[in-house]
Design an enzyme around this catalytic site. Sequence first.
Site, PDB file in Angstrom:
ATOM      1  N   HIS A  78     -28.144  -5.488 -24.058  1.00 28.58           N
ATOM      2  CA  HIS A  78     -27.817  -4.062 -24.055  1.00 28.58           C
ATOM      3  C   HIS A  78     -27.021  -3.750 -25.318  1.00 28.58           C
ATOM      4  CE1 HIS A  78     -27.389  -0.126 -22.180  1.00 28.58           C
ATOM      5  NE2 HIS A  78     -26.126  -0.124 -22.572  1.00 28.58           N
ATOM      6  N   CYS A  84     -32.239   1.357 -23.743  1.00 32.56           N
ATOM      7  CA  CYS A  84     -31.179   1.198 -24.743  1.00 32.56           C
ATOM      8  C   CYS A  84     -31.719   0.931 -26.141  1.00 32.56           C
ATOM      9  CB  CYS A  84     -30.193   0.109 -24.320  1.00 32.56           C
ATOM     10  SG  CYS A  84     -30.814  -1.569 -24.357  1.00 32.56           S
ATOM     11  N   HIS A  95     -24.728   5.097 -25.591  1.00 27.26           N
ATOM     12  CA  HIS A  95     -25.838   4.193 -25.268  1.00 27.26           C
ATOM     13  C   HIS A  95     -26.731   4.833 -24.212  1.00 27.26           C
ATOM     14  CE1 HIS A  95     -23.909   2.658 -21.371  1.00 27.26           C
ATOM     15  NE2 HIS A  95     -23.018   3.474 -21.897  1.00 27.26           N
TER      16      HIS A  95
END
Length: 328
Positions: free
Chosen positions: A290, A241, A302
């Site tokens: 994240h 990420c 993402h």
Amino acid sequence: MKKQIFTAASAVVLGSTLFAGAASAASVQVQSGDTLWGLSQKYGTTVTQIKQENQLTSDIIYIGQTLSINGTSSTTQSTTSTTYKVVSGDSLWKIANAYNMTVNELKSLNSLTSDVIYVGQVLKVKGTTSTSPNTTSPTGSSGSDSTTYKVVSGDSLSKIAKSYNMTVEELKSLNGLTSDMIYVGQVLKVKGTTSTSPNTTTQTGGQTSSRLDTTKLVSDAKALIGTPYVWGGTTTAGFDCSGFIWYILNKQTDVTRTNTAGYWSSMTSVSSPAVGDFVFFTTYQPGPSHMGVYIGNNKFIHAGSKGVTTSDLTTSYWKERYLGAKRF
């Protein structure tokens, strides 16, 4: 990756580097995903105590940094190897610093044309070194008696401010900065009269406006949909990420590789996301772990376990884990 605790009674081999610590200190080497909050919870202390013990003026920490936990850190690093095997969390700056080299020397020795390295890669290094990770000063375009400093890989505002006996707020004010984000090659004033910097963001509707072309940012992000997930990945062969964010940011600017917690600490909070802002979540560990790019209509892009994809903020999974939005 497990964090290593060093005492006089123990030593842990990391790649080809041997770390050993003093009996009076418990030291932690910062790994990818670490935050001051997470470390304080793990070791039964407080963020304030860790900051005081390590003379930190902000919550930003960087991969490879050695922090003292409940003691005075005297951790040293030594090696006689001529090669080094890259491990998760490494950067060229971190490796060069450990071997008393510059990043350019390391790149030249290994015929590297970019700053990208990968886990398992064997790099040539030189010499026998003995360095103290906590006492290394930033090495930029000028010395401590100069009025400007050129940002190099691995730098942070906290690190630079400490080197020049300034506070982070003084450094930000002097350069007209409204966030803690800096980029490689950026020239910062370290002494002089405060003035507005070209990097200063503008105010729009009570919130700072992004320094990025958000249309391009979203376009660049969408173009990568379908790219597979790779832990630590920073290329179109695969992303994690934060590697995905690093890649699309560097389409417009030059920022150092960091983790989700690093982006969280260095960006400016906004009350609600606009297109091109960044949304943060807590997933596999407490705190920001994240992130993705907000593209409107409660959607964000993402790099997750299924690769680069689009998800919806309103689904139960993401809604429960949402921490907030920030702007570059």
